[in-house]
Design a protein around this motif. Structure first.
Motif, PDB file in Angstrom:
ATOM      1  N   SER A   2      -1.193  -4.870  13.903  1.00  0.00           N
ATOM      2  CA  SER A   2      -0.827  -3.662  13.177  1.00  0.00           C
ATOM      3  C   SER A   2      -1.950  -2.638  13.252  1.00  0.00           C
ATOM      4  N   THR A   3      -1.525  -1.411  13.326  1.00  0.00           N
ATOM      5  CA  THR A   3      -2.511  -0.336  13.324  1.00  0.00           C
ATOM      6  C   THR A   3      -2.674   0.162  11.904  1.00  0.00           C
ATOM      7  N   ALA A   5      -2.089   3.095  10.853  1.00  0.00           N
ATOM      8  CA  ALA A   5      -0.927   3.925  10.509  1.00  0.00           C
ATOM      9  C   ALA A   5       0.235   3.057  10.037  1.00  0.00           C
ATOM     10  N   ASP A   6       0.441   1.922  10.686  1.00  0.00           N
ATOM     11  CA  ASP A   6       1.513   1.008  10.268  1.00  0.00           C
ATOM     12  C   ASP A   6       1.255   0.475   8.866  1.00  0.00           C
ATOM     13  N   LEU A   7       0.007   0.152   8.595  1.00  0.00           N
ATOM     14  CA  LEU A   7      -0.340  -0.389   7.284  1.00  0.00           C
ATOM     15  C   LEU A   7      -0.220   0.667   6.191  1.00  0.00           C
ATOM     16  N   ARG A   8      -0.504   1.897   6.529  1.00  0.00           N
ATOM     17  CA  ARG A   8      -0.413   2.976   5.540  1.00  0.00           C
ATOM     18  C   ARG A   8       1.031   3.269   5.148  1.00  0.00           C
ATOM     19  N   GLU A   9       1.975   2.884   5.988  1.00  0.00           N
ATOM     20  CA  GLU A   9       3.394   3.092   5.686  1.00  0.00           C
ATOM     21  C   GLU A   9       3.939   2.056   4.704  1.00  0.00           C
ATOM     22  N   LEU A  10       3.236   0.946   4.550  1.00  0.00           N
ATOM     23  CA  LEU A  10       3.695  -0.117   3.659  1.00  0.00           C
ATOM     24  C   LEU A  10       3.500   0.275   2.197  1.00  0.00           C
ATOM     25  N   LYS A  18       0.819  -8.692   3.003  1.00  0.00           N
ATOM     26  CA  LYS A  18       0.234  -8.681   4.343  1.00  0.00           C
ATOM     27  C   LYS A  18      -1.199  -9.197   4.291  1.00  0.00           C
ATOM     28  N   GLU A  50      -7.727  -7.468  11.774  1.00  0.00           N
ATOM     29  CA  GLU A  50      -6.467  -7.166  11.101  1.00  0.00           C
ATOM     30  C   GLU A  50      -6.641  -7.197   9.582  1.00  0.00           C
TER      31      GLU A  50
END
Length: 71
Positions: A2-3, A5-10, A18, A50
């Protein structure tokens, strides 16, 4: 993988899940490495990164993430 940006969307609960999942994975990899069963040692580095990404996003948001350590 995960990047950031992906984590910030959660949302908050998904992010804490996660982080818990990443900690379990890292523990398993460390255990496998200690017993000599781990063939892909690069997975350790990847798992650490990660987890660090997820913890960084949590800290940016001010989310308190419980540690699994007993005092």
């Amino acid at each position: 993988m995960s990047t950031g940006a992906d984590l910030r969307e959660l949302d908050e609960s998904a992010l804490t899940k996660k982080i818990a999942e990443q900690r379990r994975e890292l523990f398993g990899l460390r255990f496998s490495h200690a017993t000599g069963e781990l063939e892909n040692t690069a997975a350790l580095r990847s798992a650490k990164r990660e987890l660090a990404r997820a913890l960084t996003v949590a800290r940016e948001r001010g989310i308190t993430v419980p540690t699994n350590q007993k005092s």
